[in-house]
Design a protein around this motif. Sequence first.
Motif, PDB file in Angstrom:
ATOM      1  N   PRO A  96       0.843  -1.194   0.000  1.00 12.27           N
ATOM      2  CA  PRO A  96       0.000   0.000   0.000  1.00 12.27           C
ATOM      3  C   PRO A  96       0.883   1.249   0.000  1.00 12.27           C
ATOM      4  N   VAL A  97       0.558   2.185  -0.900  1.00 11.03           N
ATOM      5  CA  VAL A  97       1.364   3.398  -1.041  1.00 11.03           C
ATOM      6  C   VAL A  97       0.477   4.625  -1.163  1.00 11.03           C
ATOM      7  N   LEU A  98       1.101   5.770  -0.972  1.00  8.76           N
ATOM      8  CA  LEU A  98       0.502   7.062  -1.275  1.00  8.76           C
ATOM      9  C   LEU A  98       1.349   7.661  -2.383  1.00  8.76           C
ATOM     10  N   ILE A  99       0.720   8.034  -3.479  1.00  8.79           N
ATOM     11  CA  ILE A  99       1.427   8.578  -4.636  1.00  8.79           C
ATOM     12  C   ILE A  99       1.137  10.068  -4.714  1.00  8.79           C
ATOM     13  N   LYS A 100       2.197  10.879  -4.573  1.00  6.51           N
ATOM     14  CA  LYS A 100       2.053  12.327  -4.686  1.00  6.51           C
ATOM     15  C   LYS A 100       2.216  12.700  -6.151  1.00  6.51           C
ATOM     16  N   LEU A 101       1.251  13.461  -6.652  1.00  4.87           N
ATOM     17  CA  LEU A 101       1.262  13.849  -8.060  1.00  4.87           C
ATOM     18  C   LEU A 101       1.767  15.270  -8.236  1.00  4.87           C
ATOM     19  N   LYS A 102       2.323  15.528  -9.421  1.00  2.00           N
ATOM     20  CA  LYS A 102       2.757  16.869  -9.811  1.00  2.00           C
ATOM     21  C   LYS A 102       2.306  17.087 -11.241  1.00  2.00           C
ATOM     22  N   ASP A 103       2.139  18.335 -11.605  1.00  2.00           N
ATOM     23  CA  ASP A 103       1.783  18.678 -12.977  1.00  2.00           C
ATOM     24  C   ASP A 103       2.967  19.421 -13.576  1.00  2.00           C
ATOM     25  N   PRO A 104       3.795  18.741 -14.381  1.00  3.80           N
ATOM     26  CA  PRO A 104       4.972  19.406 -14.936  1.00  3.80           C
ATOM     27  C   PRO A 104       4.628  20.565 -15.869  1.00  3.80           C
ATOM     28  N   ASP A 105       3.434  20.555 -16.440  1.00  5.06           N
ATOM     29  CA  ASP A 105       3.021  21.623 -17.351  1.00  5.06           C
ATOM     30  C   ASP A 105       2.487  22.850 -16.614  1.00  5.06           C
ATOM     31  N   LEU A 134       5.995   3.712 -12.352  1.00  5.49           N
ATOM     32  CA  LEU A 134       5.695   4.965 -11.661  1.00  5.49           C
ATOM     33  C   LEU A 134       6.940   5.843 -11.529  1.00  5.49           C
ATOM     34  N   ARG A 135       8.092   5.236 -11.397  1.00  5.59           N
ATOM     35  CA  ARG A 135       9.343   6.009 -11.303  1.00  5.59           C
ATOM     36  C   ARG A 135       9.608   6.811 -12.573  1.00  5.59           C
ATOM     37  N   ARG A 136       9.093   6.351 -13.687  1.00  4.65           N
ATOM     38  CA  ARG A 136       9.301   7.043 -14.962  1.00  4.65           C
ATOM     39  C   ARG A 136       8.115   7.928 -15.355  1.00  4.65           C
ATOM     40  N   HIS A 137       7.059   7.912 -14.553  1.00  8.43           N
ATOM     41  CA  HIS A 137       5.836   8.652 -14.888  1.00  8.43           C
ATOM     42  C   HIS A 137       6.038  10.137 -14.628  1.00  8.43           C
ATOM     43  N   ARG A 138       5.700  10.943 -15.598  1.00  4.47           N
ATOM     44  CA  ARG A 138       5.956  12.385 -15.491  1.00  4.47           C
ATOM     45  C   ARG A 138       5.087  13.092 -14.461  1.00  4.47           C
ATOM     46  N   PHE A 139       3.976  12.483 -14.039  1.00  3.18           N
ATOM     47  CA  PHE A 139       3.108  13.109 -13.053  1.00  3.18           C
ATOM     48  C   PHE A 139       3.420  12.705 -11.616  1.00  3.18           C
ATOM     49  N   VAL A 140       4.359  11.788 -11.405  1.00  8.46           N
ATOM     50  CA  VAL A 140       4.643  11.288 -10.058  1.00  8.46           C
ATOM     51  C   VAL A 140       5.781  12.084  -9.425  1.00  8.46           C
ATOM     52  N   ALA A 141       5.490  12.691  -8.266  1.00  6.31           N
ATOM     53  CA  ALA A 141       6.495  13.467  -7.538  1.00  6.31           C
ATOM     54  C   ALA A 141       7.135  12.640  -6.431  1.00  6.31           C
ATOM     55  N   ALA A 142       6.355  11.751  -5.797  1.00  6.79           N
ATOM     56  CA  ALA A 142       6.877  10.949  -4.690  1.00  6.79           C
ATOM     57  C   ALA A 142       5.991   9.727  -4.476  1.00  6.79           C
TER      58      ALA A 142
END
Length: 171
Positions: free
Chosen positions: A51-60, A117-125
């Motif tokens: 189980p994880v929490l995925i922090k998202l970012k918007d590079p655009d 997920l490590r390569r996903h552009r929307f994933v910050a942490a």
Amino acid sequence: MSITRKLIVFTWLGLMILGFSLCNALTASAADSPAVNAGVVHALAAGGRVPVLIKLKDPDHPVSARSATKSRIRNLQKRFADAFSPEELAGDVVVHRRLARIPWISATISSRALERLRRHRFVAAIEADVPIRAQLAESAPLITADRSFQNGYSGLGVNVAVLDSGIDTDH
């Protein structure tokens, strides 16, 4: 200055420059990839799902905590999910909850999903989603609850409403 001493100084300077160059290279590559909690990596190495929490970012369109509206967060979460095909998600990422007020997603992932997920552009942490317990080391003595506990009062059967006026960012 003797030749030996000059050699030592130049060697030392060369090592310092090399060290700074390596630090810059590592920092630059680390900034491009999301921070992954060591607990997640360790748990996935043992096999299974975590189980994880995925922090998202918007590079655009970078979003600050203050400018993150519900609609922007919802849109970012949708764009994140849409970036995966159903086959990629099947069994590797199980989304449990999309948090409405912050750009995070609660999910269970496999080791294969972690690499994606490590390569996903929307994933910050990616953080381990572990249960935590409130620690009352500061607040209990402050309100003298420790004395109440010692006198046999536990709060059992008492209803309480908490009205919170906000967050103390200096705490």
